[in-house]
Enzyme design. Structure first.
Site, short mmCIF file in Angstrom:
data_model
loop_
_atom_site.label_atom_id
_atom_site.label_comp_id
_atom_site.label_asym_id
_atom_site.label_seq_id
_atom_site.Cartn_x
_atom_site.Cartn_y
_atom_site.Cartn_z
NE ARG A 1 1.47 6.89 4.43
CZ ARG A 1 1.87 6.98 3.13
NH1 ARG A 1 1.31 6.36 2.42
NH2 ARG A 1 2.85 7.70 3.03
CG HIS B 1 0.49 1.83 -1.30
ND1 HIS B 1 0.81 1.95 0.07
CD2 HIS B 1 0.49 3.16 -1.75
CE1 HIS B 1 1.22 3.34 0.26
NE2 HIS B 1 0.72 3.91 -0.93
#
Lengths: 327, 327
Positions: B240, B288
């Site tokens: 993350r 991502h």
């Protein structure tokens, strides 16, 4: 007592190993200026007159390569030449193969070269050029990419390089079809065939050529070959530049087959500045350095030392190449 | 009879598998325009009212994601939500976890993500940026590069992603140290520790963080962390964006530790156009999308179908997440 000639860098890596053999081996090194020295100590030597020459990568890819070759070739009697390469077709290897009583090849470069193939495969599958272009535009744009897992690799030439690539691709979940004249089976391939079958060419996501140069292999990757590849497939060359008809490759890329090409070798090396390959958006060029890693140096040194011990013990050496392979 | 809501693309991939279950399952799909349809046939449906929602990647990364979420969240009683992700911290997963009676996660994205880590590792070791810059200058310049073989990888967070990376690195001859709170051993690592040991950080050629977001992990990759890395090491983030202090990362890169960073996640996503990360010469950004491969879709669909059969048989589902993990 035998005299072995090597590049100073190779000596520096192996000094401790060689010290343990100094009662039977005299080491002459060539330094960065092309001057010869007796080791350890570094006493200048006019003429190296080696019995054995260690042709490590250090010896060739430096400004004084010619001095090393001349020093080695001037040996009155060259008993053994240890190459750092699998290939025999380069002029210097032909020259040493003709002069030396024993010529031993080296196949450990395949380990580093196999990682080059994975690198190029992943950069293609992962959309490396597109991701980098997006980053340059500061653009956050998700897109689907591909995996080595479940991909089909056709490896044409299944010697040490092909097997090193195949084993890694299989470990990552890919499928490998190898091509070699002798056929048979190999643990690094799902299937081996004696020739390139059209159905294998048409279903491969990646086609790697890693054959040696020969009159039979020259130009084998031509217009018909590229036309037989699948849409969206990658072409890799880790063998020799002569395998590829470069005009046909460029025409194929412009039609989409192959979708991309990564080349560690080209027909003329260094690749001339005016070659259209340099700037083609679907071509990645590396300057024949796929084997140039510390791992390759370490593995090649280990082979030299193992063969040296065999030589000193009067045992047969590993990777002896028959005299008939040198013109 | 239960009603399952999914994106049209997911249905298209699984139509045959779902047809075999049509006596017990009613399938409602959402199309590209955000409209709902009963399948097969495509009869329009005003309100999907699903018992089960399949949150495949298709559902989120498209312009009508909001319509899908609203249609799913409007269910009078949501019995089961199948996620396509391992993470629970994204707002939509928290929302579905709070609403659904059963929330099942999915850990198959780790396979595609692991290939991203190999890709970034190889592009760094192989001097990808330098080779590409040379090619742009039409310059044939051999240089030494590095191998995954014999490299040290420190993988912080050794869940499904960490293990998928570790197994591949080991298969390629690298050494893997994993970090997870529970310690123990794992076949995908040479060693597992319960915390990041300074000596492991200082000897890693590649440091990968793939922890979930939590108050404990937020900002863990900070100035002291980067200062503790080895010269010439690569930093990877597949976890993350919150794990990394981005100002500290940039300061670290400018001092040479890490030598390079590849990030699939950033603190703010999409990464703002004015972020200095975009143009930093030692940073590779992917948006991502490390998990976005056909393989991920295929593996996630297979999990949905297996869990659906368990659901229909009244058996426990795989990857059920406790209610306590949703606020």
């Amino acid at each position: 007592m035998i005299t072995i000639l090597m590049h100073h860098n190779a000596y520096a890596r192996m000094a401790r190993d060689l010290a343990a053999r100094m009662d039977r081996v005299r080491v002459v090194t060539m330094d960065r200026e092309g001057l010869f020295h007796l080791q350890p100590g570094g006493e200048p030597v006019e003429t190296p007159a080696p019995d054995v020459v260690y042709g490590s990568l250090d010896a060739w890819f430096q400004p004084k390569a010619r001095a090393f070759i001349e020093g080695a070739m001037a040996a009155p009697r060259l008993r053994w030449f240890q190459s750092s390469s699998a290939g025999l077709d380069m002029p210097i290897f032909q020259q040493f193969g003709a002069k030396a009583e024993i010529f031993t090849s080296c196949h450990v470069q395949s380990e580093a070269m196999a990682e080059w193939a994975l690198w190029q495969g992943l950069d293609f599958f992962r959309g490396g050029p597109r991701h980098r272009a997006q980053q340059a535009r500061r653009e956050w744009g998700r897109f689907d990419t591909r995996e080595i897992c479940n991909s089909n690799w056709l490896i044409i030439g299944f010697g040490s390089i092909g097997a090193a690539v195949g084993g890694r691709v299989r470990a990552l979940g890919g499928r490998v079809t190898g091509v070699r004249r002798s056929g048979g089976t190999a643990p690094e391939a799902d299937a081996i065939h004696a020739e390139v079958r059209p159905q294998d060419l048409a279903s491969a996501d990646v086609v790697l050529v890693c054959l040696p140069h020969s009159p039979q292999t020259a130009g084998m990757a031509d217009a018909a070959f590229f036309a037989g590849m699948a849409e969206g497939a990658l072409f890799l060359n880790l063998g020799r530049g002569t395998l590829v008809n470069e005009a046909d490759l460029i025409a194929g890329l412009d039609r989409g087959k192959p979708a991309f090409a990564a080349l560690d070798v080209t027909l003329i090396e260094p690749l001339p500045a005016d070659s259209p390959l340099w700037s083609h958006p679907k071509v990645a060029i590396t300057p024949h350095d796929s084997a140039h890693t510390p791992g390759t140096y370490r593995r090649t040194d280990a082979l030299l030392l193992a063969n040296l011990d065999r030589y000193l013990a009067g045992e047969p050496l590993a990777n002896v190449q028959p005299k008939s392979r040198f013109a």
